[in-house]
Scaffold this motif. Structure first.
Motif, PDB file in Angstrom:
ATOM      1  N   UNK A 162       0.821  -1.204   0.000  1.00  0.00           N
ATOM      2  CA  UNK A 162       0.000   0.000   0.000  1.00  0.00           C
ATOM      3  C   UNK A 162       0.856   1.256   0.000  1.00  0.00           C
ATOM      4  N   UNK A 163       0.270   2.367  -0.435  1.00  0.00           N
ATOM      5  CA  UNK A 163       0.971   3.652  -0.454  1.00  0.00           C
ATOM      6  C   UNK A 163       0.322   4.615   0.520  1.00  0.00           C
ATOM      7  N   UNK A 164       1.119   5.442   1.163  1.00  0.00           N
ATOM      8  CA  UNK A 164       0.606   6.485   2.047  1.00  0.00           C
ATOM      9  C   UNK A 164       1.212   7.795   1.581  1.00  0.00           C
ATOM     10  N   UNK A 165       0.355   8.692   1.159  1.00  0.00           N
ATOM     11  CA  UNK A 165       0.816   9.974   0.617  1.00  0.00           C
ATOM     12  C   UNK A 165       0.383  11.085   1.568  1.00  0.00           C
ATOM     13  N   UNK A 166       1.348  11.604   2.306  1.00  0.00           N
ATOM     14  CA  UNK A 166       1.074  12.662   3.274  1.00  0.00           C
ATOM     15  C   UNK A 166       1.165  14.032   2.593  1.00  0.00           C
ATOM     16  N   UNK A 167       0.546  15.025   3.233  1.00  0.00           N
ATOM     17  CA  UNK A 167       0.496  16.394   2.703  1.00  0.00           C
ATOM     18  C   UNK A 167      -0.108  16.409   1.295  1.00  0.00           C
ATOM     19  N   UNK A 168      -1.149  15.580   1.120  1.00  0.00           N
ATOM     20  CA  UNK A 168      -1.901  15.530  -0.140  1.00  0.00           C
ATOM     21  C   UNK A 168      -3.361  15.839   0.184  1.00  0.00           C
ATOM     22  N   UNK A 169      -3.760  17.057  -0.004  1.00  0.00           N
ATOM     23  CA  UNK A 169      -5.126  17.468   0.325  1.00  0.00           C
ATOM     24  C   UNK A 169      -6.048  17.188  -0.856  1.00  0.00           C
ATOM     25  N   UNK A 170      -7.229  16.653  -0.565  1.00  0.00           N
ATOM     26  CA  UNK A 170      -8.238  16.435  -1.592  1.00  0.00           C
ATOM     27  C   UNK A 170      -8.925  17.766  -1.894  1.00  0.00           C
ATOM     28  N   UNK A 171      -8.892  18.177  -3.156  1.00  0.00           N
ATOM     29  CA  UNK A 171      -9.423  19.484  -3.549  1.00  0.00           C
ATOM     30  C   UNK A 171     -10.715  19.389  -4.345  1.00  0.00           C
ATOM     31  N   UNK A 172     -10.892  18.309  -5.072  1.00  0.00           N
ATOM     32  CA  UNK A 172     -12.079  18.172  -5.914  1.00  0.00           C
ATOM     33  C   UNK A 172     -12.248  16.740  -6.381  1.00  0.00           C
ATOM     34  N   UNK A 173     -13.429  16.448  -6.909  1.00  0.00           N
ATOM     35  CA  UNK A 173     -13.770  15.085  -7.319  1.00  0.00           C
ATOM     36  C   UNK A 173     -14.497  15.124  -8.652  1.00  0.00           C
ATOM     37  N   UNK A 174     -14.143  14.193  -9.519  1.00  0.00           N
ATOM     38  CA  UNK A 174     -14.891  14.021 -10.761  1.00  0.00           C
ATOM     39  C   UNK A 174     -15.267  12.554 -10.893  1.00  0.00           C
ATOM     40  N   UNK A 175     -16.557  12.291 -11.017  1.00  0.00           N
ATOM     41  CA  UNK A 175     -16.979  10.913 -11.252  1.00  0.00           C
ATOM     42  C   UNK A 175     -16.725  10.563 -12.710  1.00  0.00           C
ATOM     43  N   UNK A 176     -16.251   9.359 -12.939  1.00  0.00           N
ATOM     44  CA  UNK A 176     -16.029   8.889 -14.310  1.00  0.00           C
ATOM     45  C   UNK A 176     -16.517   7.457 -14.373  1.00  0.00           C
ATOM     46  N   UNK A 177     -16.582   6.892 -15.541  1.00  0.00           N
ATOM     47  CA  UNK A 177     -17.068   5.531 -15.705  1.00  0.00           C
ATOM     48  C   UNK A 177     -16.225   4.568 -14.875  1.00  0.00           C
TER      49      UNK A 177
END
Length: 383
Positions: A162-177
């Motif tokens: 698994x990967x852990x990415x720190x200091x990565x803020x979620x800014x937006x979301x786009x739904x796709x297929x």
């Protein structure tokens, strides 16, 4: 759903890390996104208590699942301080509930016992038993360091791919297929499934997906108690709260000559902003805490208040965590949040249930846990 879905877990607190671990153990590809650092939110401000001294059979059952994992992790190197947990009773009715709890815990393989008022000082020599009928004691309960727990789990998650990415803020979301494109502070990321384990920030994360999540960030304070000399015994965790009744005072051993105390029960006027709240203990709170401590443990040797801090309990209207999809038509967006002040001790089972939702579409491994899904009946304003 692909055979091995790419799951993004939002939040690297105890709930997020336990969810990530359960998923990687079952073959999912997992990335944890954390806006700050591991355990930087409510988890890292917790006093880290793990206990099973409750009166509700379902709540006890959840902790049976959690304690099984804690025992496994302890064998693998996680430090767990088995100081015991004493919950105080003020009435005979509460003692009757405690007697039933002993039976339920015994059937589940957990050790606990009733303690009469005249026996309380055998466990806590400094306690004042006035106004108490007795207590419920679990010798195997205790506390751990939540930073250590999160980083311990992070090590396993990474070792399993698994990967852990720190200091990565979620800014937006786009739904796709077939999934989502997540816009982060370090660029876009595609995934099949999202777990919202954002703690006090979970409503903000939900809003990016167009969902409303009713979690009330409730501010709680804790204080270090310094003693002039070490106690001649290890103070167990002592809690004066039964199903909402009691002062909410709790205190426990931290190290020789040092206790930690807090008031579990508060009346918040408004939900706190997790990005802008007072994370220090207010002077009036220290006064209130000192008064309760003087009443319950009046003769501690040279007790004085030390540093204090505040953290947030992410609380739901019915005080049970949200684990599952908000919208049944979108099973690829799972919430794992709202555990209030019990996030540490419930994290292993919440992670297990959340992973079930991802991989099986239902919480198959924990009976009755479908009731924790944030349905319209549960996901309502309030605290």
């Amino acid at each position: 759903m692909t055979a091995s879905p790419h799951v993004v877990v939002i939040g690297a607190g105890t709930l997020g890390m336990c969810t990530a671990l359960n998923l990687v153990e079952q073959g999912a590809r997992v990335t944890v996104l954390e806006a700050q650092s591991i355990a930087s939110g409510s988890s890292g401000r917790s006093v880290g208590v793990v206990g099973s001294q409750l009166t509700d059979p379902f709540e006890i059952m959840l902790r049976v699942h959690s304690l099984r994992r804690f025992r496994q992790w302890e064998a693998e190197g996680l430090r767990f301080n088995h100081i015991g947990y004493l919950r105080l009773a003020r009435t005979q009715a509460q003692m009757a509930l405690f007697a039933r709890s002993v039976e339920i815990q015994s059937e589940a393989g957990l050790r606990s016992r009733l303690v009469r008022a005249n026996e309380l000082r055998d466990l806590v020599p400094h306690i004042n038993p006035d106004g108490l009928e007795g207590g419920l004691f679990g010798p195997d309960n205790g506390f751990l360091d939540p930073h250590e727990m999160c980083n311990f789990l992070a090590g396993i998650v990474r070792a399993k791919g698994g990967e852990i990415r720190q200091y990565r803020k979620l800014l937006g979301v786009e739904r796709r297929s077939g999934g989502y494109t997540l816009e982060t502070s370090h660029g876009p990321m595609d995934c099949d499934v999202v777990i919202n384990a954002g703690g006090a920030w979970a409503p903000q994360v939900a809003a990016l997906f167009g969902q409303r999540l009713h979690i009330w960030p409730e501010r709680h304070e804790a204080v270090v108690i310094h003693l002039d000399e070490p106690l001649g015994y290890t103070m167990p965790m002592v809690m004066d709260l039964v199903d909402g009744e009691g002062s909410g005072l709790n205190f426990r051993h931290e190290k020789p000559g040092e206790l930690i105390a807090e008031i579990h029960k508060v009346k918040s006027i408004a939900p706190e902003d997790p990005d802008n709240y007072n994370d220090q203990c207010e002077e009036q709170s220290k006064v209130d805490l000192a008064e309760l401590l003087l009443e319950r443990v009046p003769d501690l040797p040279g007790a004085r208040l030390g540093r204090g801090w505040a953290g947030l309990y992410p609380v739901t209207a019915d005080h049970r965590p949200f684990v599952g999809p908000i919208d049944a038509s979108e099973p690829t967006l799972i919430t794992a949040a709202g555990a209030g002040g019990y996030g540490i001790q419930l994290a292993p089972v919440i992670g297990q249930i959340a992973a079930d939702w991802v991989l099986h579409g239902a919480p198959v491994s924990v009976p009755g846990s479908q009731s924790l899904a944030p349905s319209a009946e549960r996901n309502i304003p309030g605290h």
